[in-house]
Scaffold this motif. Structure first.
Motif, PDB file in Angstrom:
ATOM      1  N   PHE A 208      -3.302   7.602  -3.008  1.00  0.00           N
ATOM      2  CA  PHE A 208      -4.558   8.339  -3.152  1.00  0.00           C
ATOM      3  C   PHE A 208      -5.759   7.463  -2.809  1.00  0.00           C
ATOM      4  CE2 PHE A 208      -1.524  10.357  -6.107  1.00  0.00           C
ATOM      5  CZ  PHE A 208      -1.536  11.650  -5.590  1.00  0.00           C
ATOM      6  N   PHE A 209      -5.700   6.169  -3.153  1.00  0.00           N
ATOM      7  CA  PHE A 209      -6.767   5.266  -2.745  1.00  0.00           C
ATOM      8  C   PHE A 209      -6.850   5.198  -1.225  1.00  0.00           C
ATOM      9  CE2 PHE A 209      -6.408   2.932  -6.981  1.00  0.00           C
ATOM     10  CZ  PHE A 209      -7.667   3.318  -7.411  1.00  0.00           C
ATOM     11  N   ALA A 210      -5.703   5.022  -0.566  1.00  0.00           N
ATOM     12  CA  ALA A 210      -5.684   4.894   0.889  1.00  0.00           C
ATOM     13  C   ALA A 210      -6.207   6.146   1.574  1.00  0.00           C
ATOM     14  CB  ALA A 210      -4.263   4.579   1.364  1.00  0.00           C
ATOM     15  N   ALA A 211      -5.877   7.316   1.003  1.00  0.00           N
ATOM     16  CA  ALA A 211      -6.302   8.588   1.596  1.00  0.00           C
ATOM     17  C   ALA A 211      -7.694   9.011   1.125  1.00  0.00           C
ATOM     18  CB  ALA A 211      -5.298   9.679   1.250  1.00  0.00           C
ATOM     19  N   ARG A 212      -8.279   8.228   0.219  1.00  0.00           N
ATOM     20  CA  ARG A 212      -9.567   8.570  -0.388  1.00  0.00           C
ATOM     21  C   ARG A 212      -9.506   9.933  -1.091  1.00  0.00           C
ATOM     22  NH1 ARG A 212     -13.510   4.990   1.122  1.00  0.00           N
ATOM     23  NH2 ARG A 212     -13.026   3.669   2.927  1.00  0.00           N
ATOM     24  N   ALA A 213      -8.313  10.271  -1.556  1.00  0.00           N
ATOM     25  CA  ALA A 213      -8.119  11.523  -2.293  1.00  0.00           C
ATOM     26  C   ALA A 213      -8.221  11.221  -3.785  1.00  0.00           C
ATOM     27  CB  ALA A 213      -6.770  12.130  -1.936  1.00  0.00           C
ATOM     28  N   HIS A 214      -9.395  10.804  -4.214  1.00  0.00           N
ATOM     29  CA  HIS A 214      -9.561  10.273  -5.555  1.00  0.00           C
ATOM     30  C   HIS A 214      -9.403  11.325  -6.636  1.00  0.00           C
ATOM     31  CE1 HIS A 214     -12.070   7.312  -3.071  1.00  0.00           C
ATOM     32  NE2 HIS A 214     -10.919   6.730  -3.373  1.00  0.00           N
ATOM     33  N   ALA A 215      -9.922  12.517  -6.410  1.00  0.00           N
ATOM     34  CA  ALA A 215      -9.788  13.567  -7.422  1.00  0.00           C
ATOM     35  C   ALA A 215      -8.323  13.947  -7.622  1.00  0.00           C
ATOM     36  CB  ALA A 215     -10.609  14.789  -7.019  1.00  0.00           C
ATOM     37  N   ALA A 216      -7.573  14.034  -6.521  1.00  0.00           N
ATOM     38  CA  ALA A 216      -6.143  14.342  -6.620  1.00  0.00           C
ATOM     39  C   ALA A 216      -5.400  13.215  -7.320  1.00  0.00           C
ATOM     40  CB  ALA A 216      -5.559  14.585  -5.232  1.00  0.00           C
ATOM     41  N   GLY A 217      -5.775  11.974  -7.025  1.00  0.00           N
ATOM     42  CA  GLY A 217      -5.145  10.836  -7.689  1.00  0.00           C
ATOM     43  C   GLY A 217      -5.396  10.837  -9.177  1.00  0.00           C
ATOM     44  N   LEU A 218      -6.602  11.234  -9.577  1.00  0.00           N
ATOM     45  CA  LEU A 218      -6.910  11.319 -11.008  1.00  0.00           C
ATOM     46  C   LEU A 218      -6.042  12.378 -11.679  1.00  0.00           C
ATOM     47  CD1 LEU A 218      -8.600  10.564 -13.462  1.00  0.00           C
ATOM     48  CD2 LEU A 218     -10.368  12.158 -12.655  1.00  0.00           C
ATOM     49  N   ARG A 219      -5.862  13.511 -11.015  1.00  0.00           N
ATOM     50  CA  ARG A 219      -5.007  14.553 -11.589  1.00  0.00           C
ATOM     51  C   ARG A 219      -3.574  14.067 -11.751  1.00  0.00           C
ATOM     52  NH1 ARG A 219      -7.746  17.790  -7.815  1.00  0.00           N
ATOM     53  NH2 ARG A 219      -5.885  17.954  -6.501  1.00  0.00           N
ATOM     54  N   ALA A 220      -3.079  13.335 -10.747  1.00  0.00           N
ATOM     55  CA  ALA A 220      -1.706  12.828 -10.815  1.00  0.00           C
ATOM     56  C   ALA A 220      -1.540  11.849 -11.968  1.00  0.00           C
ATOM     57  CB  ALA A 220      -1.327  12.168  -9.490  1.00  0.00           C
ATOM     58  N   LEU A 221      -2.525  10.993 -12.175  1.00  0.00           N
ATOM     59  CA  LEU A 221      -2.438  10.023 -13.264  1.00  0.00           C
ATOM     60  C   LEU A 221      -2.539  10.710 -14.623  1.00  0.00           C
ATOM     61  CD1 LEU A 221      -4.502   7.030 -11.868  1.00  0.00           C
ATOM     62  CD2 LEU A 221      -2.128   6.950 -12.643  1.00  0.00           C
ATOM     63  N   GLU A 222      -3.398  11.688 -14.725  1.00  0.00           N
ATOM     64  CA  GLU A 222      -3.518  12.384 -16.009  1.00  0.00           C
ATOM     65  C   GLU A 222      -2.235  13.144 -16.339  1.00  0.00           C
ATOM     66  OE1 GLU A 222      -8.352  12.961 -16.333  1.00  0.00           O
ATOM     67  OE2 GLU A 222      -7.165  14.553 -15.391  1.00  0.00           O
ATOM     68  N   ARG A 223      -1.577  13.668 -15.313  1.00  0.00           N
ATOM     69  CA  ARG A 223      -0.278  14.309 -15.556  1.00  0.00           C
ATOM     70  C   ARG A 223       0.740  13.273 -16.017  1.00  0.00           C
ATOM     71  NH1 ARG A 223       2.214  17.735 -10.738  1.00  0.00           N
ATOM     72  NH2 ARG A 223       0.399  19.013 -11.289  1.00  0.00           N
ATOM     73  N   ALA A 224       0.720  12.084 -15.397  1.00  0.00           N
ATOM     74  CA  ALA A 224       1.652  11.026 -15.799  1.00  0.00           C
ATOM     75  C   ALA A 224       1.393  10.591 -17.239  1.00  0.00           C
ATOM     76  CB  ALA A 224       1.526   9.832 -14.849  1.00  0.00           C
ATOM     77  N   ILE A 225       0.119  10.537 -17.631  1.00  0.00           N
ATOM     78  CA  ILE A 225      -0.205  10.179 -19.014  1.00  0.00           C
ATOM     79  C   ILE A 225       0.349  11.221 -19.980  1.00  0.00           C
ATOM     80  CG2 ILE A 225      -2.119   9.930 -20.651  1.00  0.00           C
ATOM     81  CD1 ILE A 225      -3.749   8.738 -18.280  1.00  0.00           C
ATOM     82  N   ASP A 226       0.222  12.477 -19.609  1.00  0.00           N
ATOM     83  CA  ASP A 226       0.698  13.552 -20.482  1.00  0.00           C
ATOM     84  C   ASP A 226       2.221  13.529 -20.655  1.00  0.00           C
ATOM     85  OD1 ASP A 226      -1.866  14.455 -20.858  1.00  0.00           O
ATOM     86  OD2 ASP A 226      -1.760  15.994 -19.301  1.00  0.00           O
ATOM     87  N   THR A 227       2.934  13.071 -19.621  1.00  0.00           N
ATOM     88  CA  THR A 227       4.406  13.097 -19.664  1.00  0.00           C
ATOM     89  C   THR A 227       5.019  11.758 -20.059  1.00  0.00           C
ATOM     90  OG1 THR A 227       4.521  12.598 -17.281  1.00  0.00           O
ATOM     91  CG2 THR A 227       4.521  14.925 -17.924  1.00  0.00           C
ATOM     92  N   ALA A 228       4.189  10.723 -20.206  1.00  0.00           N
ATOM     93  CA  ALA A 228       4.715   9.406 -20.582  1.00  0.00           C
ATOM     94  C   ALA A 228       5.249   9.444 -22.013  1.00  0.00           C
ATOM     95  CB  ALA A 228       3.623   8.351 -20.462  1.00  0.00           C
ATOM     96  N   PRO A 229       6.246   8.599 -22.314  1.00  0.00           N
ATOM     97  CA  PRO A 229       6.796   8.561 -23.680  1.00  0.00           C
ATOM     98  C   PRO A 229       5.715   8.246 -24.710  1.00  0.00           C
ATOM     99  CG  PRO A 229       8.164   7.298 -22.157  1.00  0.00           C
ATOM    100  CD  PRO A 229       6.914   7.648 -21.423  1.00  0.00           C
ATOM    101  N   ALA A 230       5.818   8.874 -25.864  1.00  0.00           N
ATOM    102  CA  ALA A 230       4.863   8.595 -26.945  1.00  0.00           C
ATOM    103  C   ALA A 230       4.958   7.120 -27.345  1.00  0.00           C
ATOM    104  CB  ALA A 230       5.168   9.485 -28.144  1.00  0.00           C
ATOM    105  N   PRO A 231       3.820   6.452 -27.510  1.00  0.00           N
ATOM    106  CA  PRO A 231       3.856   5.024 -27.842  1.00  0.00           C
ATOM    107  C   PRO A 231       4.546   4.744 -29.170  1.00  0.00           C
ATOM    108  CG  PRO A 231       1.667   5.689 -27.120  1.00  0.00           C
ATOM    109  CD  PRO A 231       2.443   6.938 -27.330  1.00  0.00           C
ATOM    110  N   SER A 232       5.506   3.832 -29.126  1.00  0.00           N
ATOM    111  CA  SER A 232       6.193   3.430 -30.361  1.00  0.00           C
ATOM    112  C   SER A 232       6.433   1.926 -30.389  1.00  0.00           C
ATOM    113  CB  SER A 232       7.534   4.160 -30.487  1.00  0.00           C
ATOM    114  OG  SER A 232       8.374   3.857 -29.381  1.00  0.00           O
ATOM    115  N   GLY A 233       6.094   1.252 -29.300  1.00  0.00           N
ATOM    116  CA  GLY A 233       6.285  -0.197 -29.220  1.00  0.00           C
ATOM    117  C   GLY A 233       5.335  -0.776 -28.184  1.00  0.00           C
TER     118      GLY A 233
END
Length: 395
Positions: A208-233
């Protein structure tokens, strides 16, 4: 093939190290080149030869072309870029590797860890020259693996692809980088490690940085945050924090100040739960969040730039952080100083970045842009500035 240090290579290394820029101690040169201090001492004394890989690493640390250090004085082009086709060929045959030897899992893990150290030290020439063979060997190991061993080789492949991708991306081979990231995504499903998904999402942001698709990259990261394992360690806290840290930067590039600040605050809160360390190949902790706060301020631009200068007045990145991250701090700071009319300070920051991670600095597009601007602004200091601009191929 080893170069004969007694033919003058060692003397030339000592000369460039101690007399010509950047005037380093032997210890500083060893650290910058990821070479043992004893090796540097022996090479300079002419007591041992030096391989092409080691010579290239030393040359990068000194900021000179390897040809200037060789006995035969042959011109040397970018060895890293010259090796990219072999890296491309290796990943093209990811599912059809040629027959060959396969080391034990322990030996392969050691080789992958070594590649990660080169990545963190911005040793891109070493990476692109060594990774084709390692990737082919790991592909053979994964193809032959059964049971739990298959998950282990998959995780090693993800790490190796990441190291190779870092070199490709930093050298501007963005299509090659994108292909390796897709391979990382493919093999992650076989690794049986939920946190690897967060790692791949972090790296995928490069596309997304290379393509300058920053808004799309932000959406992808926020989705990854939502699906990441709940912090336990510690690993889970660091993985989630790194994603927030990355999201803050790409939000800044998207000029979304509210999202950038939100993610930076989340990263800061998570950083308080861990020590500054390398987690899953990414440095995360309070110091890394400070560095990213500078990046966010520069990305947002305008009135935010002063925040980067405020951070730098009170804090500098400690040497325990990876060279690429520390050099990135000074590259970003240099841009903030340039935009604030502090041309002398900006040039000093770029020189510090170069001392820390020469190849990362030389191949960074912002460095070339800012060196060109400084060269136009500061004609009175033409010698050192011209030399720097020529080193990083600034126009």
């Amino acid at each position: 093939m080893p170069t004969d240090a007694t033919g003058g290579v060692g003397r030339r290394i000592a000369y460039y190290r101690s007399v010509v820029r950047p005037k380093l101690t032997q210890k500083q040169l060893a650290d910058a080149a990821c070479v043992a201090l004893g090796t540097i001492r022996k090479i300079e004394r002419g007591e041992r030869g030096v391989t092409d890989d080691t010579l290239a690493a030393i040359a990068e640390a000194l900021g000179v072309d390897p040809g200037r250090l060789r006995s035969d004085r042959e011109p040397s082009h970018s060895q890293a870029r010259d090796a990219l086709p072999a890296l491309s060929a290796a990943i093209a045959a990811y599912d059809l590797p040629e027959d060959g030897p396969v080391r034990t899992i322990g030996e392969l893990r050691q080789a992958v860890d070594e590649a990660e150290a080169w990545r963190l030290g911005s040793q891109y020439t070493r990476l692109v020259r060594r990774m084709p063979d390692l990737l082919a060997e790991l592909a053979r190991a994964h193809q032959a693996a059964v049971g739990q061993e298959r998950a282990v080789t998959a995780a090693l492949l993800v790490s190796a692809y990441r190291s190779a991708d870092a070199a490709a991306y930093k050298l501007g081979a963005h299509d090659l980088s994108a292909r390796m990231i897709e391979l990382m995504r493919w093999v992650t499903s076989e690794a049986d490690d939920p946190l690897l998904g967060a790692t791949v999402a972090y790296v995928r942001t490069e596309i997304f940085f290379a393509a300058r698709a920053h808004a799309a990259g932000l959406r992808a990261l926020e989705r990854a945050i939502d699906t990441a394992p709940a912090p336990s360690g510690l690993d889970e806290f660091a993985a989630r924090g790194a994603l927030h840290m990355r999201a803050a930067v790409i939000a800044g590039r998207a000029r979304d100040a509210a999202a950038a600040n939100t993610h930076l605050q989340e990263a800061g809160a998570l950083a308080e739960r861990v020590d500054e360390d390398i987690y899953r190949g990414t440095a995360f902790g309070p110091d890394s969040v400070r560095i990213h706060s500078v990046s966010v301020a520069v990305s947002l631009g305008g009135d935010h730039v002063g925040q980067a200068l405020d951070v730098a007045r009170e804090w500098k990145p400690p040497t325990r952080l990876p060279g690429e991250r520390r050099s990135g701090f000074y590259i970003e700071l240099g841009r903030a100083q340039l935009w604030s009319g502090l041309a002398d300070d900006a040039f000093e920051s770029l020189k510090v970045a170069r001392r820390i991670a020469p190849q990362h600095t030389r191949d960074h597009p912002w460095v070339r842009e800012d060196a060109s601007t400084l060269r136009r602004l500061k004609r009175a200091d033409s010698e050192s500035l011209t030399s720097f601009a020529e080193w990083c191929a600034a126009t």
